[in-house]
Design a protein around this motif. Structure first.
Motif, mmCIF file in Angstrom:
data_model
loop_
_atom_site.group_PDB
_atom_site.id
_atom_site.type_symbol
_atom_site.label_atom_id
_atom_site.label_comp_id
_atom_site.label_asym_id
_atom_site.label_seq_id
_atom_site.Cartn_x
_atom_site.Cartn_y
_atom_site.Cartn_z
ATOM 1 N N LEU A 18 45.270 38.827 34.147
ATOM 2 C CA LEU A 18 45.473 37.848 35.216
ATOM 3 C C LEU A 18 46.929 37.702 35.630
ATOM 4 C CD1 LEU A 18 43.040 34.911 34.439
ATOM 5 C CD2 LEU A 18 43.140 36.279 36.513
ATOM 6 N N ASP A 19 47.846 38.121 34.773
ATOM 7 C CA ASP A 19 49.261 38.012 35.138
ATOM 8 C C ASP A 19 49.805 39.301 35.765
ATOM 9 O OD1 ASP A 19 49.230 39.514 32.816
ATOM 10 O OD2 ASP A 19 50.774 38.343 31.793
ATOM 11 N N SER A 20 48.902 40.215 36.142
ATOM 12 C CA SER A 20 49.372 41.432 36.811
ATOM 13 C C SER A 20 49.446 41.216 38.320
ATOM 14 C CB SER A 20 48.476 42.623 36.455
ATOM 15 O OG SER A 20 47.172 42.443 36.950
ATOM 16 N N LYS A 21 50.089 42.144 38.994
ATOM 17 C CA LYS A 21 50.408 42.043 40.421
ATOM 18 C C LYS A 21 49.150 42.098 41.302
ATOM 19 C CE LYS A 21 52.780 44.734 43.911
ATOM 20 N NZ LYS A 21 53.405 46.015 44.185
ATOM 21 N N VAL A 22 49.123 41.275 42.342
ATOM 22 C CA VAL A 22 48.052 41.295 43.335
ATOM 23 C C VAL A 22 48.267 42.508 44.242
ATOM 24 C CG1 VAL A 22 47.043 40.103 45.324
ATOM 25 C CG2 VAL A 22 47.712 38.798 43.302
ATOM 26 N N VAL A 23 47.217 43.349 44.393
ATOM 27 C CA VAL A 23 47.313 44.530 45.239
ATOM 28 C C VAL A 23 46.401 44.450 46.471
ATOM 29 C CG1 VAL A 23 48.069 46.039 43.372
ATOM 30 C CG2 VAL A 23 45.619 45.806 43.853
ATOM 31 N N GLY A 24 45.498 43.486 46.482
ATOM 32 C CA GLY A 24 44.607 43.277 47.619
ATOM 33 C C GLY A 24 43.998 41.892 47.538
ATOM 34 N N TRP A 25 43.537 41.354 48.671
ATOM 35 C CA TRP A 25 43.007 39.995 48.665
ATOM 36 C C TRP A 25 42.124 39.755 49.882
ATOM 37 C CZ3 TRP A 25 47.868 41.538 49.686
ATOM 38 C CH2 TRP A 25 48.382 41.270 50.957
ATOM 39 N N ALA A 26 41.292 38.731 49.756
ATOM 40 C CA ALA A 26 40.466 38.261 50.867
ATOM 41 C C ALA A 26 40.257 36.774 50.669
ATOM 42 C CB ALA A 26 39.123 38.988 50.891
ATOM 43 N N ARG A 27 40.144 36.041 51.781
ATOM 44 C CA ARG A 27 39.921 34.591 51.730
ATOM 45 C C ARG A 27 38.709 34.233 52.574
ATOM 46 N NH1 ARG A 27 45.904 31.964 52.480
ATOM 47 N NH2 ARG A 27 46.871 34.001 52.602
ATOM 48 N N TYR A 28 37.996 33.216 52.136
ATOM 49 C CA TYR A 28 36.844 32.694 52.876
ATOM 50 C C TYR A 28 36.917 31.178 52.802
ATOM 51 C CZ TYR A 28 35.520 37.491 52.144
ATOM 52 O OH TYR A 28 35.528 38.865 52.101
ATOM 53 N N THR A 37 40.954 36.433 58.161
ATOM 54 C CA THR A 37 40.315 37.731 58.324
ATOM 55 C C THR A 37 41.067 38.773 57.509
ATOM 56 O OG1 THR A 37 41.647 38.286 60.266
ATOM 57 C CG2 THR A 37 39.546 37.199 60.677
ATOM 58 N N THR A 38 40.401 39.861 57.237
ATOM 59 C CA THR A 38 41.019 40.942 56.482
ATOM 60 C C THR A 38 42.237 41.467 57.230
ATOM 61 O OG1 THR A 38 38.861 41.548 55.624
ATOM 62 C CG2 THR A 38 40.596 43.190 55.441
ATOM 63 N N GLY A 39 43.323 41.626 56.507
ATOM 64 C CA GLY A 39 44.540 42.172 57.102
ATOM 65 C C GLY A 39 45.333 41.194 57.937
ATOM 66 N N ASP A 40 45.075 39.878 57.787
ATOM 67 C CA ASP A 40 45.802 38.905 58.598
ATOM 68 C C ASP A 40 47.154 38.516 58.014
ATOM 69 O OD1 ASP A 40 44.974 37.300 56.522
ATOM 70 O OD2 ASP A 40 43.919 35.843 57.759
ATOM 71 N N SER A 41 47.544 39.152 56.915
ATOM 72 C CA SER A 41 48.831 38.848 56.296
ATOM 73 C C SER A 41 49.342 40.078 55.551
ATOM 74 C CB SER A 41 48.669 37.688 55.313
ATOM 75 O OG SER A 41 49.847 37.491 54.578
ATOM 76 N N ASP A 42 50.650 40.307 55.638
ATOM 77 C CA ASP A 42 51.263 41.420 54.908
ATOM 78 C C ASP A 42 51.620 41.031 53.480
ATOM 79 O OD1 ASP A 42 51.105 43.104 57.092
ATOM 80 O OD2 ASP A 42 53.110 42.601 57.803
ATOM 81 N N GLU A 43 51.689 39.745 53.227
ATOM 82 C CA GLU A 43 52.063 39.250 51.904
ATOM 83 C C GLU A 43 50.854 38.620 51.220
ATOM 84 O OE1 GLU A 43 55.089 39.532 50.415
ATOM 85 O OE2 GLU A 43 55.651 40.736 52.153
ATOM 86 N N PRO A 44 50.649 38.916 49.935
ATOM 87 C CA PRO A 44 49.522 38.294 49.225
ATOM 88 C C PRO A 44 49.735 36.786 49.099
ATOM 89 C CG PRO A 44 50.924 39.480 47.681
ATOM 90 C CD PRO A 44 51.445 39.778 49.060
ATOM 91 N N PRO A 45 48.647 36.038 49.001
ATOM 92 C CA PRO A 45 48.779 34.583 48.872
ATOM 93 C C PRO A 45 49.440 34.165 47.551
ATOM 94 C CG PRO A 45 46.494 35.246 48.610
ATOM 95 C CD PRO A 45 47.258 36.469 49.010
ATOM 96 N N TYR A 46 49.355 35.017 46.546
ATOM 97 C CA TYR A 46 49.969 34.772 45.234
ATOM 98 C C TYR A 46 50.467 36.097 44.691
ATOM 99 C CZ TYR A 46 47.565 30.380 45.734
ATOM 100 O OH TYR A 46 47.136 29.182 46.229
ATOM 101 N N GLU A 47 51.471 36.061 43.867
ATOM 102 C CA GLU A 47 51.996 37.274 43.236
ATOM 103 C C GLU A 47 51.050 37.795 42.151
ATOM 104 O OE1 GLU A 47 54.810 39.049 44.046
ATOM 105 O OE2 GLU A 47 54.836 37.723 45.783
ATOM 106 N N THR A 48 50.394 36.853 41.437
ATOM 107 C CA THR A 48 49.496 37.200 40.330
ATOM 108 C C THR A 48 48.272 36.288 40.365
ATOM 109 O OG1 THR A 48 50.450 35.613 38.771
ATOM 110 C CG2 THR A 48 51.476 37.804 38.849
ATOM 111 N N GLY A 49 47.286 36.607 39.554
ATOM 112 C CA GLY A 49 46.127 35.736 39.411
ATOM 113 C C GLY A 49 46.500 34.407 38.768
ATOM 114 N N VAL A 50 47.462 34.435 37.871
ATOM 115 C CA VAL A 50 47.922 33.198 37.230
ATOM 116 C C VAL A 50 48.515 32.253 38.277
ATOM 117 C CG1 VAL A 50 49.565 32.222 35.565
ATOM 118 C CG2 VAL A 50 48.273 34.274 34.975
ATOM 119 N N GLY A 51 49.185 32.800 39.283
ATOM 120 C CA GLY A 51 49.731 31.971 40.358
ATOM 121 C C GLY A 51 48.642 31.185 41.068
#
Length: 91
Positions: A18-28, A37-51
């Motif tokens: 969970l403390d590893s880097k986020v490489v992809g994401w989706a929100r609902y 929507t998919t691809g609506d941001s270049d930056e992940p919402p969090y750096e890690t799952g712990v975040g």
């Protein structure tokens, strides 16, 4: 009258930790206050799952760890370290 709605965050991490880097994401958003929507941001919402956990998201599902099929260790495939988080929001 107050209603509770669910927001879901799917994070794909670099490893199963969970403390590893986020490489992809989706929100609902079940509150209908946003329409992510998919691809609506270049930056992940969090750096890690712990975040996400530190920000109040509740983890409710993690991907099963399945070893690669012999000989397929270096093939491109799906993102396998998938974690589902939720927030319950009162409206």
């Amino acid at each position: 009258m107050t209603t509770t709605r669910q927001q879901v965050l799917v994070l794909y991490l670099d490893t199963s930790a969970l403390d590893s880097k986020v490489v992809g994401w989706a929100r609902y958003d079940g509150t209908a206050s946003t329409r992510p929507t998919t691809g609506d941001s270049d930056e992940p919402p969090y750096e890690t799952g712990v975040g996400a956990l530190e920000d109040g998201w509740r983890l409710f599902q993690a991907a099963q760890l399945v070893p690669p099929y012999p000989g397929a260790e270096h093939t491109t495939s799906f993102l396998k370290h998938e974690f589902f988080f939720e927030k319950l929001v009162s409206q």
